[in-house]
Motif scaffolding. Sequence first.
Motif, PDB file in Angstrom:
ATOM      1  N   GLY A  83      73.708 -31.369  24.662  1.00 46.64           N
ATOM      2  CA  GLY A  83      74.324 -30.319  25.470  1.00 46.64           C
ATOM      3  C   GLY A  83      74.450 -29.014  24.703  1.00 46.64           C
ATOM      4  N   TYR A  84      74.850 -29.098  23.437  1.00 42.60           N
ATOM      5  CA  TYR A  84      74.944 -27.885  22.618  1.00 42.60           C
ATOM      6  C   TYR A  84      73.566 -27.270  22.377  1.00 42.60           C
ATOM      7  CZ  TYR A  84      79.862 -28.706  21.697  1.00 42.60           C
ATOM      8  OH  TYR A  84      81.211 -28.875  21.826  1.00 42.60           O
ATOM      9  N   LEU A  85      72.569 -28.108  22.176  1.00 45.31           N
ATOM     10  CA  LEU A  85      71.209 -27.596  22.008  1.00 45.31           C
ATOM     11  C   LEU A  85      70.760 -26.845  23.255  1.00 45.31           C
ATOM     12  CD1 LEU A  85      68.527 -27.501  20.370  1.00 45.31           C
ATOM     13  CD2 LEU A  85      67.920 -29.623  21.531  1.00 45.31           C
ATOM     14  N   MET A  86      71.057 -27.401  24.419  1.00 44.17           N
ATOM     15  CA  MET A  86      70.679 -26.731  25.661  1.00 44.17           C
ATOM     16  C   MET A  86      71.435 -25.412  25.835  1.00 44.17           C
ATOM     17  SD  MET A  86      68.235 -28.291  26.968  1.00 44.17           S
ATOM     18  CE  MET A  86      68.171 -27.384  28.499  1.00 44.17           C
ATOM     19  N   THR A  89      69.602 -22.561  24.422  1.00 40.33           N
ATOM     20  CA  THR A  89      68.436 -22.072  25.158  1.00 40.33           C
ATOM     21  C   THR A  89      68.836 -21.367  26.444  1.00 40.33           C
ATOM     22  OG1 THR A  89      68.158 -24.219  26.236  1.00 40.33           O
ATOM     23  CG2 THR A  89      66.900 -23.827  24.220  1.00 40.33           C
ATOM     24  N   ILE A  90      69.687 -22.018  27.243  1.00 41.61           N
ATOM     25  CA  ILE A  90      70.152 -21.454  28.509  1.00 41.61           C
ATOM     26  C   ILE A  90      71.675 -21.544  28.504  1.00 41.61           C
ATOM     27  CG2 ILE A  90      70.088 -21.599  31.025  1.00 41.61           C
ATOM     28  CD1 ILE A  90      67.453 -23.186  30.688  1.00 41.61           C
ATOM     29  N   PRO A  91      72.376 -20.428  28.426  1.00 36.51           N
ATOM     30  CA  PRO A  91      73.843 -20.486  28.369  1.00 36.51           C
ATOM     31  C   PRO A  91      74.436 -21.250  29.554  1.00 36.51           C
ATOM     32  CG  PRO A  91      73.072 -18.280  27.881  1.00 36.51           C
ATOM     33  CD  PRO A  91      71.875 -19.065  28.341  1.00 36.51           C
ATOM     34  N   ARG A  92      75.448 -22.064  29.269  1.00 41.03           N
ATOM     35  CA  ARG A  92      76.193 -22.886  30.221  1.00 41.03           C
ATOM     36  C   ARG A  92      75.366 -24.005  30.857  1.00 41.03           C
ATOM     37  NH1 ARG A  92      80.382 -22.510  27.986  1.00 41.03           N
ATOM     38  NH2 ARG A  92      81.452 -20.528  27.988  1.00 41.03           N
ATOM     39  N   GLY A  94      74.504 -26.553  29.081  1.00 43.83           N
ATOM     40  CA  GLY A  94      74.841 -27.718  28.275  1.00 43.83           C
ATOM     41  C   GLY A  94      75.698 -28.737  28.995  1.00 43.83           C
ATOM     42  N   GLU A  95      76.595 -28.278  29.874  1.00 45.67           N
ATOM     43  CA  GLU A  95      77.456 -29.203  30.597  1.00 45.67           C
ATOM     44  C   GLU A  95      76.631 -30.131  31.480  1.00 45.67           C
ATOM     45  OE1 GLU A  95      78.142 -25.996  30.197  1.00 45.67           O
ATOM     46  OE2 GLU A  95      80.132 -25.971  29.275  1.00 45.67           O
ATOM     47  N   LEU A  96      75.715 -29.554  32.217  1.00 47.09           N
ATOM     48  CA  LEU A  96      74.844 -30.365  33.070  1.00 47.09           C
ATOM     49  C   LEU A  96      73.931 -31.247  32.222  1.00 47.09           C
ATOM     50  CD1 LEU A  96      73.766 -31.055  35.887  1.00 47.09           C
ATOM     51  CD2 LEU A  96      72.203 -29.122  35.655  1.00 47.09           C
ATOM     52  N   ALA A  97      73.393 -30.703  31.136  1.00 48.57           N
ATOM     53  CA  ALA A  97      72.498 -31.479  30.269  1.00 48.57           C
ATOM     54  C   ALA A  97      73.225 -32.648  29.621  1.00 48.57           C
ATOM     55  CB  ALA A  97      71.908 -30.563  29.192  1.00 48.57           C
ATOM     56  N   ARG A  98      74.478 -32.438  29.225  1.00 45.73           N
ATOM     57  CA  ARG A  98      75.257 -33.498  28.590  1.00 45.73           C
ATOM     58  C   ARG A  98      75.464 -34.658  29.564  1.00 45.73           C
ATOM     59  NH1 ARG A  98      81.353 -32.248  26.910  1.00 45.73           N
ATOM     60  NH2 ARG A  98      80.423 -30.210  26.725  1.00 45.73           N
ATOM     61  N   SER A  99      75.852 -34.351  30.786  1.00 43.52           N
ATOM     62  CA  SER A  99      76.073 -35.402  31.784  1.00 43.52           C
ATOM     63  C   SER A  99      74.772 -36.116  32.134  1.00 43.52           C
ATOM     64  CB  SER A  99      76.673 -34.797  33.052  1.00 43.52           C
ATOM     65  OG  SER A  99      77.876 -34.178  32.763  1.00 43.52           O
ATOM     66  N   THR A 100      73.704 -35.353  32.284  1.00 44.14           N
ATOM     67  CA  THR A 100      72.414 -35.943  32.633  1.00 44.14           C
ATOM     68  C   THR A 100      71.884 -36.809  31.497  1.00 44.14           C
ATOM     69  OG1 THR A 100      71.981 -34.014  34.006  1.00 44.14           O
ATOM     70  CG2 THR A 100      70.106 -35.401  33.473  1.00 44.14           C
TER      71      THR A 100
END
Length: 133
Positions: A83-86, A89-92, A94-100
């Motif tokens: 999520g932090y890595l995402m 690249t694209i601000p905010r 990370g929350e969606l990426a972390r859950s996914t």
Amino acid sequence: MKNAITILVSIAIAGIFLWVALRGLDLDKIEQSLKKANYLWVGFAAVFGVSAYIFRAVRWNLLLEPMGHKISNSNSLWSISFGYLMNLTIPRSGELARSTALYGVEKVPEASQPNAGDVVYILRIGIIRESLS
């Protein structure tokens, strides 16, 4: 064969991005700065940085456990790191990426459903509330 092609393409893309990031930098100046660095403080910073990620992973596990999801600390840690890595690249995003990412390894419902996504946003609201008070 497919894995080899994927690895080669990934290395090529990483090489292009590395070239774009490093072009125009004075590498001699960077080398001099690295020689002057006090690596004791760098070590302390690394320990505290990794510790912060681990505590966040444990906190996320504690928030998901009452919802019936028992996930491993390592999968939680890697999901948070992704999520932090995402976010870089694209601000905010990370929350969606972390859950996914957590859904991919632990089958915890992703952000479009209740549970993991809600916990991410509850954490975000709590952080905003604390910073305003």
